[in-house]
Design an enzyme around this catalytic site. Structure first.
Site, PDB file in Angstrom:
ATOM      1  CD1 TRP A   6       0.042  -5.941  -3.067  1.00  0.00           C
ATOM      2  CD2 TRP A   6       0.100  -6.529  -0.903  1.00  0.00           C
ATOM      3  NE1 TRP A   6       0.622  -7.177  -2.979  1.00  0.00           N
ATOM      4  CE2 TRP A   6       0.673  -7.566  -1.672  1.00  0.00           C
ATOM      5  CE3 TRP A   6       0.026  -6.692   0.483  1.00  0.00           C
ATOM      6  CZ2 TRP A   6       1.171  -8.737  -1.094  1.00  0.00           C
ATOM      7  CZ3 TRP A   6       0.523  -7.856   1.047  1.00  0.00           C
ATOM      8  CH2 TRP A   6       1.094  -8.856   0.261  1.00  0.00           C
ATOM      9  CE  LYS A  50      14.156 -11.554  -8.871  1.00  0.00           C
ATOM     10  NZ  LYS A  50      14.840 -11.368  -7.642  1.00  0.00           N
ATOM     11  CB  CYS A  63      -0.863   0.030   1.243  1.00  0.00           C
ATOM     12  SG  CYS A  63      -1.939  -1.382   1.393  1.00  0.00           S
ATOM     13  CE  LYS A 110      12.149  -2.881  -5.426  1.00  0.00           C
ATOM     14  NZ  LYS A 110      12.864  -4.010  -6.044  1.00  0.00           N
ATOM     15  CG  ASN A 164       0.296   2.477   3.505  1.00  0.00           C
ATOM     16  OD1 ASN A 164      -0.737   2.497   2.856  1.00  0.00           O
ATOM     17  ND2 ASN A 164       1.437   2.974   3.064  1.00  0.00           N
ATOM     18  N   GLY A 165      -0.685  -0.731   6.482  1.00  0.00           N
ATOM     19  CA  GLY A 165      -0.397  -1.543   7.659  1.00  0.00           C
ATOM     20  C   GLY A 165      -1.568  -2.439   7.996  1.00  0.00           C
ATOM     21  NE  ARG A 188       5.233   1.530  -1.270  1.00  0.00           N
ATOM     22  CZ  ARG A 188       5.987   1.708  -0.206  1.00  0.00           C
ATOM     23  NH1 ARG A 188       7.081   2.396  -0.297  1.00  0.00           N
ATOM     24  NH2 ARG A 188       5.648   1.219   0.952  1.00  0.00           N
ATOM     25  CD  GLU A 206      17.370 -13.517  -6.180  1.00  0.00           C
ATOM     26  OE1 GLU A 206      16.799 -13.928  -5.155  1.00  0.00           O
ATOM     27  OE2 GLU A 206      17.011 -12.491  -6.782  1.00  0.00           O
ATOM     28  CD  GLU A 235      10.523 -12.152  -6.968  1.00  0.00           C
ATOM     29  OE1 GLU A 235      10.404 -11.590  -5.873  1.00  0.00           O
ATOM     30  OE2 GLU A 235      11.513 -11.962  -7.695  1.00  0.00           O
ATOM     31  CG  HIS A 243      19.158 -37.543  -1.253  1.00  0.00           C
ATOM     32  ND1 HIS A 243      19.381 -38.847  -0.896  1.00  0.00           N
ATOM     33  CD2 HIS A 243      20.371 -36.942  -1.272  1.00  0.00           C
ATOM     34  CE1 HIS A 243      20.676 -39.028  -0.682  1.00  0.00           C
ATOM     35  NE2 HIS A 243      21.309 -37.882  -0.916  1.00  0.00           N
TER      36      HIS A 243
HETATM   37  C1  G6P Z   1       9.511  -8.182  -1.206  1.00  0.00           C
HETATM   38  C2  G6P Z   1      10.181  -7.840  -2.519  1.00  0.00           C
HETATM   39  C3  G6P Z   1      11.420  -8.698  -2.705  1.00  0.00           C
HETATM   40  C4  G6P Z   1      12.352  -8.522  -1.518  1.00  0.00           C
HETATM   41  C5  G6P Z   1      11.637  -8.819  -0.191  1.00  0.00           C
HETATM   42  C6  G6P Z   1      12.487  -8.370   0.988  1.00  0.00           C
HETATM   43  O1  G6P Z   1       8.990  -9.471  -1.243  1.00  0.00           O
HETATM   44  O2  G6P Z   1       9.293  -8.047  -3.603  1.00  0.00           O
HETATM   45  O3  G6P Z   1      12.098  -8.329  -3.891  1.00  0.00           O
HETATM   46  O4  G6P Z   1      13.435  -9.388  -1.657  1.00  0.00           O
HETATM   47  O5  G6P Z   1      10.421  -8.063  -0.120  1.00  0.00           O
HETATM   48  O6  G6P Z   1      12.611  -6.985   0.904  1.00  0.00           O
HETATM   49  P1  G6P Z   1      13.792  -6.125   1.455  1.00  0.00           P
HETATM   50  O7  G6P Z   1      13.407  -4.714   1.094  1.00  0.00           O
HETATM   51  O8  G6P Z   1      13.810  -6.316   2.941  1.00  0.00           O
HETATM   52  O9  G6P Z   1      15.029  -6.567   0.798  1.00  0.00           O
END
Ligand code: G6P
Length: 609
Positions: free
Chosen positions: A74, A486, A2, A604, A99-100, A27, A482, A489, A505
């Site tokens: 969000w 990606k 948000c 984000k 927000n929150g 975001r 990672e 995501e 395994h």
């Molecule tokens: C969200 C973002 C990710 C990020 C994660 C942790 O899920 O979409 O890209 O890795 O938060 O965020 P930070 O700001 O703590 O790295």
């Protein structure tokens, strides 16, 4: 996640608010809304989907006024519908954005219903606006009524509230969610992120936990958690790091992938000499480095993967035990803290709720000190940590983290070498060798980017896949994790990562001609072992996508699609191997036609639990 924007000015604020919301789009959100005050009352538009849908409503029915609040939502409590979108109202007069999460919303909702309040949404937010309305019955002062209400809320919030006939002030507050004040000339603003206000000001006041702020055209009055008026410093934003322009690129993610040589160089700048890591990068007093006997790393998402790589570096170079944990787990367990342990957090945003909660908990547990590796200098994490190493990646807009990750790795390598050196675990020659390697990193990343066209071709083969398996060994295992994150995501393909030795395994049962296996091949003593793992896959008809340097003697052959990665010193391999995986997930997402920069359901900056 948000986003909030609020404005009070001498001019119509509708455009300012809409532009602010567009700047917050990165975001992640699923609906948006704006409420505007003018002489005729408080009126609002809300829309599901993109901010453009809200703009369309303004085009059809303009709302003008010199004061207003706006929000991108969000969804947490209730689906992304127009009814659940903010601003929320109590009566026609009082509007609020939030927000929150309000954790005690259920009993408060019951109480308000008994008093006759009708709820129009399923959100936790709506209780706040009705509570303020109720408080105004016995406390006619708007500011005081908001303050009284906030005392009843449990959970995390940043809010902005506007009341009809109060056309000279709006009230905002923060506890657990970020909020900044933007200072203008005869106009003032609030926002959850300073990027939302860069079109109107570059002067910001960062609110602290528990702050309540009365915002008028002429100024702001900040009350701290003890209700004492505070004079907080105004910070001027450095426009060199404004990255809100996509430039020649189709997506922010691609722009940010290509910025990596430049930002990695910026991350190294001033932190290494010809032969050494400059420990002054941790602050004037770097004596803590000598005292470290253990390291605990805590982070979320992509940042957690960066932490996992650092475990290999810290244990290998400094010989110190290092544990890595996701913040949402760490914060809810009893943690044993060995003597002289460094608490290290990683975060691109510096606002991730779980990471902040973990830091606050750690402060009570007797750690040696806390160090944040973070990309946002003004963030809560930076302000609340004892020490900071900034990653200097510039604002990252794409939800899928790319340059923030590789600069985190760079900063972690700096930190690992600094600890090793100060602990006497590293000879001067070895340190000089490592520093020389690090200096070559931007050039190697540049070289890795040259495989873009080749990777684009490979990505076509993924478009109709539903699953993918990533394999790595040693510090390349977190890079495999990672890479799989990606792909999930942004292309919505289910992907998992395994240490290659674990293949037999369980995951081997999944291998057939429909399962692409992406393998990161390090050029070290694990090479032969990894080649055996590849044989296990080939024998079962699996399609192998191999990323390796050309001296590994791997190449295109039946069932093997080879992509060359520059040959680099072993210590740099995890960073350099990240690049092709970023490019692969980007191109697969483009082929699949997904929303690359704002993937569905993701945010984000995750400022709620
Ligand atoms: C969200 C973002 C990710 C990020 C994660 C942790 O899920 O979409 O890209 O890795 O938060 O965020 P930070 O700001 O703590 O790295």
């Amino acid at each position: 996640m948000c986003g909030i924007v609020g404005a009070i000015a001498q001019r119509n604020v509708a455009k300012i608010l809409l532009e602010g919301l567009s700047r917050l789009e990165y975001r992640g959100y699923d609906s948006s809304g704006v409420a505007i005050n003018n002489e005729t009352g408080v009126r609002a538009h809300r829309a599901v989907g993109k901010v453009q849908a809200l703009r369309d409503k303004f085009d059809a029915v303009p709302l003008d006024g010199k004061q207003g609040i706006a929000h991108t939502r969000w969804a947490t409590h209730g689906k992304p519908t127009e009814a659940n979108a903010h601003p929320h109202f109590s009566g026609d007069d009082l509007a609020l954005v939030h927000n929150g999460i309000i954790e005690n919303h259920a009993p408060l909702r019951r109480e308000l219903k008994e008093k006759g309040y009708e709820f129009k949404s399923e959100t936790d937010t709506e209780v706040i606006v009705h509570l303020i309305h109720d408080a105004l019955k016995s406390e006619p002062d708007f500011l005081q009524a908001v303050k009284n209400t906030l005392k009843r809320l449990e959970g995390a919030f940043a809010i902005a509230v506007t009341l009809n006939h109060e056309n000279e002030r709006m009230i905002a507050a923060r506890k657990g969610s970020p909020l900044v004040v933007g200072v203008g000339i005869e106009e003032n603003f609030v926002a959850s992120d300073q990027l939302a206000l860069l079109h109107v000001t570059d002067q910001f006041i960062f609110l602290e936990e528990g702050d309540v702020v009365e915002v008028t055209r002429d100024g702001v009055t900040i009350f701290d958690a003890q209700d004492t008026v505070q004079d907080r410093p105004v910070h001027v934003f450095n426009h060199n790091v404004d990255a809100t322009d996509k430039g020649e690129y189709r997506h922010y993610m691609m722009k940010e992938i290509y910025e990596q040589p430049k930002v990695i160089a910026a991350c190294l700048e001033g932190r290494i000499s010809e032969t050494k890591v400059l420990t002054s990068c941790f602050g004037v007093d770097s004596s803590f480095l000598k005292d470290i006997e253990n390291v605990h790393i805590v982070a979320c998402g992509t940042s957690y993967h960066a932490g996992m790589v650092a475990k290999y570096w810290i244990e290998d170079l400094a010989g110190l035990p290092c544990s890595v944990e996701v913040a949402s787990e760490y914060r809810y367990r009893k943690v044993a803290v060995p003597k002289n342990t460094l608490f290290l957090t990683l975060s691109q945003s510096g606002e991730t709720a779980d990471t902040l909660a973990a830091l606050r908990m750690a402060k009570e547990l007797g750690y040696l000190t806390s160090l944040a590796i973070c990309n946002v200098p003004s963030s809560t994490l930076v302000r609340e940590s004892a020490l900071t190493l900034l990653t200097n990646a510039g604002a990252e807009i794409g939800v899928a983290s790319t340059k923030a990750f590789t600069t985190q790795l760079t900063a972690l390598l700096i930190t690992s070498i600094a600890i090793a050196s100060e602990k006497g675990a590293l000879s001067a020659e070895k340190e000089a060798e490592l520093v020389t390697s690090m200096r070559s990193l931007p050039a190697h990343i540049d070289e890795a980017l040259k495989q873009d066209a080749a990777i684009k071709k490979v990505s076509d083969r993924f478009a109709n896949k539903h699953n993918a398996l990533f394999l790595g060994r040693g510090p390349m295992f977190p890079i495999a994790l990672e890479g799989s994150l990606k792909l999930k995501e942004i292309s919505y393909i289910h992907a998992e990562a395994y240490p290659a030795g674990e293949l037999k395994h369980g995951p081997l049962a999944l291998v057939d001609e429909d399962m692409p296996i992406i393998t990161l091949v390090p050029h070290n003593n694990m090479l032969d072992k990894l080649k055996s793992n590849l044989q296990e896959v080939a024998a079962r008809g699996g399609e192998l996508y191999v990323f390796a340097d050309k001296d590994t003697d791997l190449h295109n052959e039946d069932g093997v699609i080879f992509t060359e990665v520059p040959k680099v010193d072993e210590i740099l391999e995890p960073i350099v191997h990240t690049i092709p995986l970023q490019l692969l997930s980007y191109h697969v997402a483009v082929v699949k036609g997904t929303d690359v920069d704002q993937p569905r359901n993701l945010a984000k900056s995750v400022t709620v639990e």
